[in-house]
Design a protein around this motif. Structure first.
Motif, short mmCIF file in Angstrom:
data_model
loop_
_atom_site.label_atom_id
_atom_site.label_comp_id
_atom_site.label_asym_id
_atom_site.label_seq_id
_atom_site.Cartn_x
_atom_site.Cartn_y
_atom_site.Cartn_z
N GLY A 22 0.77 -1.39 0.07
CA GLY A 22 0.02 0.02 -0.10
C GLY A 22 0.72 1.11 -0.06
O GLY A 22 0.41 2.21 0.50
N ARG A 23 2.09 1.24 -0.72
CA ARG A 23 2.91 2.40 -0.82
C ARG A 23 3.55 2.64 0.58
O ARG A 23 3.97 4.02 0.58
CB ARG A 23 2.33 3.50 -1.50
CG ARG A 23 1.73 3.19 -2.81
CD ARG A 23 1.15 4.28 -3.72
NE ARG A 23 0.12 4.97 -3.02
CZ ARG A 23 -0.20 6.17 -3.51
NH1 ARG A 23 0.36 6.87 -4.32
NH2 ARG A 23 -1.20 6.72 -2.58
N ILE A 24 3.64 1.79 1.51
CA ILE A 24 4.73 2.03 2.48
C ILE A 24 5.73 1.22 2.32
O ILE A 24 6.08 0.18 1.91
CB ILE A 24 3.76 1.47 3.69
CG1 ILE A 24 2.35 2.18 4.06
CG2 ILE A 24 4.43 1.30 5.10
CD1 ILE A 24 2.39 3.48 4.28
N VAL A 25 6.78 1.66 2.96
CA VAL A 25 8.15 1.07 2.74
C VAL A 25 9.09 1.52 3.97
O VAL A 25 8.77 2.58 4.35
CB VAL A 25 9.00 1.43 1.39
CG1 VAL A 25 9.53 2.98 1.53
CG2 VAL A 25 10.22 0.53 1.42
N SER A 26 10.05 0.44 4.34
CA SER A 26 10.82 0.94 5.46
C SER A 26 12.31 1.07 5.11
O SER A 26 12.84 0.64 4.04
CB SER A 26 10.85 -0.25 6.73
OG SER A 26 11.36 -1.29 6.15
N ARG A 27 12.71 1.74 6.00
CA ARG A 27 14.40 1.96 5.63
C ARG A 27 15.14 0.68 5.50
O ARG A 27 15.97 0.48 4.82
CB ARG A 27 14.93 2.75 6.82
CG ARG A 27 16.45 3.10 7.09
CD ARG A 27 16.41 3.96 8.17
NE ARG A 27 17.51 5.05 7.89
CZ ARG A 27 17.45 5.92 7.26
NH1 ARG A 27 16.15 6.57 6.65
NH2 ARG A 27 18.41 6.91 6.83
N SER A 28 14.64 -0.33 6.27
CA SER A 28 15.24 -1.68 6.29
C SER A 28 15.02 -2.32 5.05
O SER A 28 16.03 -2.89 4.31
CB SER A 28 14.87 -2.68 7.34
OG SER A 28 15.27 -2.18 8.60
N GLN A 29 13.80 -2.06 4.47
CA GLN A 29 13.60 -2.66 2.98
C GLN A 29 14.50 -2.08 2.38
O GLN A 29 14.82 -2.72 1.11
CB GLN A 29 11.93 -2.70 2.78
CG GLN A 29 11.37 -3.54 3.84
CD GLN A 29 9.79 -3.27 3.64
OE1 GLN A 29 9.36 -1.96 3.35
NE2 GLN A 29 9.13 -4.43 3.67
N LEU A 30 14.44 -0.67 2.23
CA LEU A 30 15.20 0.09 1.12
C LEU A 30 16.90 -0.26 1.10
O LEU A 30 17.38 -0.37 0.08
CB LEU A 30 14.92 1.47 1.28
CG LEU A 30 13.72 2.00 1.20
CD1 LEU A 30 13.40 3.65 1.69
CD2 LEU A 30 13.27 2.25 -0.32
N PHE A 31 17.21 -0.56 2.31
CA PHE A 31 18.84 -0.81 2.55
C PHE A 31 18.84 -2.31 1.79
O PHE A 31 19.68 -2.66 1.08
CB PHE A 31 19.21 -0.79 3.92
CG PHE A 31 19.48 0.60 4.55
CD1 PHE A 31 20.04 1.60 3.69
CD2 PHE A 31 19.36 0.98 5.82
CE1 PHE A 31 20.49 2.72 4.07
CE2 PHE A 31 19.55 2.24 6.15
CZ PHE A 31 20.31 3.08 5.42
N ALA A 32 17.88 -3.38 2.25
CA ALA A 32 18.05 -4.47 1.63
C ALA A 32 17.85 -4.67 0.02
O ALA A 32 18.47 -5.57 -0.47
CB ALA A 32 16.81 -5.39 2.23
N ALA A 33 17.25 -3.42 -0.46
CA ALA A 33 17.15 -3.55 -1.78
C ALA A 33 18.55 -2.79 -2.62
O ALA A 33 18.29 -2.48 -3.80
CB ALA A 33 15.86 -2.66 -2.15
N GLY A 34 19.40 -2.38 -1.71
CA GLY A 34 20.44 -1.81 -2.03
C GLY A 34 20.52 0.03 -2.23
O GLY A 34 21.45 0.52 -2.66
N TRP A 35 19.49 0.63 -1.55
CA TRP A 35 19.50 1.91 -1.64
C TRP A 35 20.53 2.30 -0.65
O TRP A 35 20.81 1.76 0.28
CB TRP A 35 18.16 2.34 -1.22
CG TRP A 35 17.25 2.48 -2.29
CD1 TRP A 35 16.93 1.50 -3.24
CD2 TRP A 35 16.15 3.38 -2.50
NE1 TRP A 35 15.94 1.71 -3.90
CE2 TRP A 35 15.36 3.10 -3.67
CE3 TRP A 35 15.78 4.70 -1.88
CZ2 TRP A 35 14.38 3.68 -4.14
CZ3 TRP A 35 14.82 5.27 -2.49
CH2 TRP A 35 14.13 4.88 -3.38
N THR A 36 20.91 3.59 -0.96
CA THR A 36 22.02 4.55 0.03
C THR A 36 21.26 5.29 0.80
O THR A 36 20.04 5.77 0.63
CB THR A 36 23.20 5.14 -0.85
OG1 THR A 36 22.43 5.97 -1.73
CG2 THR A 36 23.80 4.15 -1.73
#
Length: 104
Positions: A22-36
């Motif tokens: 539902g367009r919610i995302v966590s910092r942990s998910q972003l890091f796991a996806a390779g985001w800086t």
């Protein structure tokens, strides 16, 4: 304990995960996806995203709905968090939310 969303992230990618949440995302998910850190700050600074809880974001600028709040709380609480009682029953389709949440 590991995060429940990791298999979906691996299979569907970040955009699929965000869509299904539902367009919610966590910092942990972003890091796991390779985001800086810099990539995370950019949509926050430009106000395309909003903070729901520390480290949990709505990837839109509109109102945050009931189900979005529930998921954001789980992501904020950590990998061992779970819904309980009425909320769990709602999410499993055993109760109708309108019957359990008083109108204000």
């Amino acid at each position: 304990m590991d995060w429940w969303w990791k298999p979906q992230l691996a299979n569907d990618g970040l955009q699929g995960l965000i869509h299904d949440q539902g367009r919610i995302v966590s910092r942990s998910q972003l890091f796991a996806a390779g985001w800086t850190e810099s990539q995370i700050r950019q949509p926050m600074r430009s106000r395309r995203w909003q903070t729901v809880h520390p480290g949990v974001y709505a990837t839109h600028t509109g109102p945050i709905g009931y189900d979005e709040h529930l998921l954001a709380a789980l992501l904020y609480a950590g990998p061992e968090a779970a819904w309980s009682h009425y909320t769990a029953a709602e999410q499993l389709g055993l109760l109708n939310r309108t019957a359990t949440v008083p109108c204000t």
